[in-house]
Design an enzyme around this catalytic site. Structure first.
Site, short mmCIF file in Angstrom:
data_model
loop_
_atom_site.label_atom_id
_atom_site.label_comp_id
_atom_site.label_asym_id
_atom_site.label_seq_id
_atom_site.Cartn_x
_atom_site.Cartn_y
_atom_site.Cartn_z
N CYS A 34 -16.46 0.97 0.25
CA CYS A 34 -15.23 0.25 0.58
C CYS A 34 -14.85 0.41 2.05
O CYS A 34 -14.14 -0.44 2.60
CB CYS A 34 -14.09 0.74 -0.32
SG CYS A 34 -13.88 2.54 -0.32
N ARG B 109 -13.04 -8.97 1.70
CA ARG B 109 -11.63 -8.63 1.50
C ARG B 109 -10.74 -9.82 1.85
O ARG B 109 -9.73 -10.09 1.22
CB ARG B 109 -11.22 -7.42 2.36
CG ARG B 109 -11.86 -6.09 2.03
CD ARG B 109 -11.50 -5.63 0.64
NE ARG B 109 -10.06 -5.59 0.41
CZ ARG B 109 -9.24 -4.61 0.78
NH1 ARG B 109 -9.73 -3.55 1.37
NH2 ARG B 109 -7.95 -4.68 0.54
N ARG C 22 0.86 -1.19 0.00
CA ARG C 22 0.00 0.00 0.00
C ARG C 22 0.89 1.23 0.00
O ARG C 22 1.69 1.42 0.93
CB ARG C 22 -0.93 0.02 1.21
CG ARG C 22 -1.64 1.36 1.36
CD ARG C 22 -2.74 1.37 2.37
NE ARG C 22 -3.89 0.62 1.90
CZ ARG C 22 -5.12 0.72 2.43
NH1 ARG C 22 -5.34 1.54 3.44
NH2 ARG C 22 -6.10 0.00 1.95
N ASP D 31 -17.71 6.30 -1.76
CA ASP D 31 -16.41 6.31 -1.10
C ASP D 31 -16.29 7.66 -0.41
O ASP D 31 -17.08 8.58 -0.69
CB ASP D 31 -15.30 6.11 -2.17
CG ASP D 31 -13.90 6.00 -1.57
OD1 ASP D 31 -13.77 5.86 -0.34
OD2 ASP D 31 -12.92 6.07 -2.34
N HIS E 244 -7.20 0.58 -6.51
CA HIS E 244 -7.42 -0.24 -5.30
C HIS E 244 -7.98 -1.61 -5.74
O HIS E 244 -9.12 -1.96 -5.43
CB HIS E 244 -8.36 0.48 -4.34
CG HIS E 244 -8.32 -0.05 -2.94
ND1 HIS E 244 -7.47 -1.06 -2.53
CD2 HIS E 244 -9.05 0.29 -1.84
CE1 HIS E 244 -7.67 -1.31 -1.25
NE2 HIS E 244 -8.62 -0.52 -0.81
N GLN F 179 -9.57 -4.30 -3.24
CA GLN F 179 -10.90 -3.92 -2.76
C GLN F 179 -11.96 -4.33 -3.78
O GLN F 179 -13.01 -4.88 -3.43
CB GLN F 179 -10.96 -2.41 -2.51
CG GLN F 179 -12.35 -1.89 -2.15
CD GLN F 179 -12.83 -2.39 -0.80
OE1 GLN F 179 -12.11 -2.30 0.18
NE2 GLN F 179 -14.06 -2.91 -0.73
N1 NVA Z 1 -10.41 6.56 -1.85
C1 NVA Z 1 -10.07 6.12 -0.51
C2 NVA Z 1 -10.22 4.64 -0.40
C3 NVA Z 1 -9.97 4.10 0.99
C4 NVA Z 1 -10.13 2.62 1.07
C5 NVA Z 1 -8.65 6.55 -0.18
O1 NVA Z 1 -7.76 6.39 -1.03
O2 NVA Z 1 -8.42 7.06 0.92
N1 CP Z 2 -11.24 -0.44 2.26
C1 CP Z 2 -9.97 -0.36 2.69
O1 CP Z 2 -8.99 -0.53 1.93
O2 CP Z 2 -9.86 -0.10 4.01
P1 CP Z 2 -8.50 0.18 4.82
O3 CP Z 2 -7.99 1.51 4.36
O4 CP Z 2 -8.92 0.16 6.25
O5 CP Z 2 -7.52 -0.92 4.49
#
Ligand code: NVA
Ligand code: CP
Length: 325
Positions: free
Chosen positions: A271, A311, A107, A230, A134, A137
């Protein structure tokens, strides 16, 4: 033997539609096994690295539990453990971890960093979220949609909110692969790059479905089987909070928006994490930041915690099929 063996998943564009469905099928089987209490240590003796340059609850927990239940050892490496580009180059870190681990979940911020890491790791690398994508997800989201509607091809799904963010773009890629009738409902200022959508449409693998980007509610919502939202401000964009609220405040998912699909079986997806009430510090500081009403989030159409559970099932499928084949 799966064609996914030894492969990365940096974006869903890395897999064919058939391979994405293979992952969803495998996840479905693994979910059924877990419900039946059946444990199979297919990854016994394997070690998995989980790199987090941004925070996480679901992705971290899902991969940890998935690896543990398959008999693998997982190690979390946080931002302060690995200082990418500060003390060691991405390329060197990738070559070290690739010698030690059998797969790496990453990540990070820029997709280019994950791509550089993957180019030198020599083991499967899975993107656990970056600024642009992502994919792990969306595997869970496809499983959730299939659990509810059976068939993905031609299924109308509407994403509501920031149409340029990692979730909107990854859902659009998935749609072009498996044939969702995918609509993005967003203000014009937050529409995705038209060239990207045109490329996805031109190269789409499924003869059914479609991609629509619009600020026309009727066009986006009519007949939709799922509304997906989201957060309006993604990780790393916190300095844009006020302007994002200003442009998205009319795009909150409400019961009226759910009813505008004209279907009684429309589900609500997110998500997570989500702002749906004032139970968080951020929402108390910005009460208009909620992208969904509490009534919808907590209502009978909400499947958001199924997505969270999925997930883990999809992480298992991804690790198994890319490490073992
Ligand atoms: N669009 C959000 C998704 C979090 C799972 C982010 O990148 O923070
Ligand atoms: N949906 C998701 O990726 O959540 P986290 O940021 O908690 O991993």
């Amino acid at each position: 033997m799966s064609t996914l063996r030894g492969r990365n998943l940096l974006t869903l564009a890395d897999a064919t539609g058939a391979e994405i469905l293979e992952l969803v099928d495998r996840a479905e089987l693994l979910a059924a096994r877990r419900r039946d209490g059946v444990t199979v240590h297919t990854l016994a003796g394997k070690s998995i690295a989980l790199i987090f340059l941004k925070p996480s609850t679901r992705t971290r927990a899902a991969f940890l539990v998935a690896a543990t239940e398959l008999g693998a050892h997982a190690e979390v490496l946080g931002r302060d453990d690995i200082r990418f580009g500060v003390k060691e180059s991405t390329k060197d870190i990738a070559r070290v971890l690739g010698r030690l681990f059998h797969g790496v979940m990453f990540r990070g911020f820029e997709h280019a960093t994950i791509a550089e890491f993957a180019a030198h790791a020599g083991v499967p690398v899975w993107n656990g979220l970056c600024d642009q994508y992502h994919p792990t997800q969306v595997l869970a989201d496809l499983l959730t949609l299939r659990d509810n509607f059976g068939e993905l091809a031609g299924l109308p799904v509407t994403y509501v909110g920031d149409g340029r963010n990692n979730m909107a773009i990854t859902l659009a890629i998935a749609a072009a692969k498996v044939g969702l009738d995918f609509r993005i409902l967003a203000p014009r200022a937050l529409h995705p790059d038209p060239a990207l959508i045109a490329t996805l449409l031109a190269e789409r693998e499924s003869p059914v479905g479609g991609l629509t980007v619009t600020d026309d509610r009727a066009l986006a919502l009519t007949g939709s089987a799922a509304l997906y939202s989201d957060v309006w401000v993604s990780m790393g964009e916190e300095d844009q909070t006020l302007e994002r609220i200003a442009v998205l405040r009319e795009y909150k998912v409400t019961a009226a928006m759910m009813a505008a699909t004209g279907r009684s079986d429309t589900i609500y997806l997110h998500c997570l994490p989500a702002f749906h009430n004032l139970d968080t510090e951020t929402a108390r500081a910005h009460p208009d930041i909620c992208e969904v009403d509490e009534e919808v989030f907590e209502g009978p159409a909400s499947r958001v915690f199924d997505q969270s559970e999925n997930r883990m099932h999809t992480a298992k499928a991804l690790m198994e099929l890319t490490i073992l084949g």
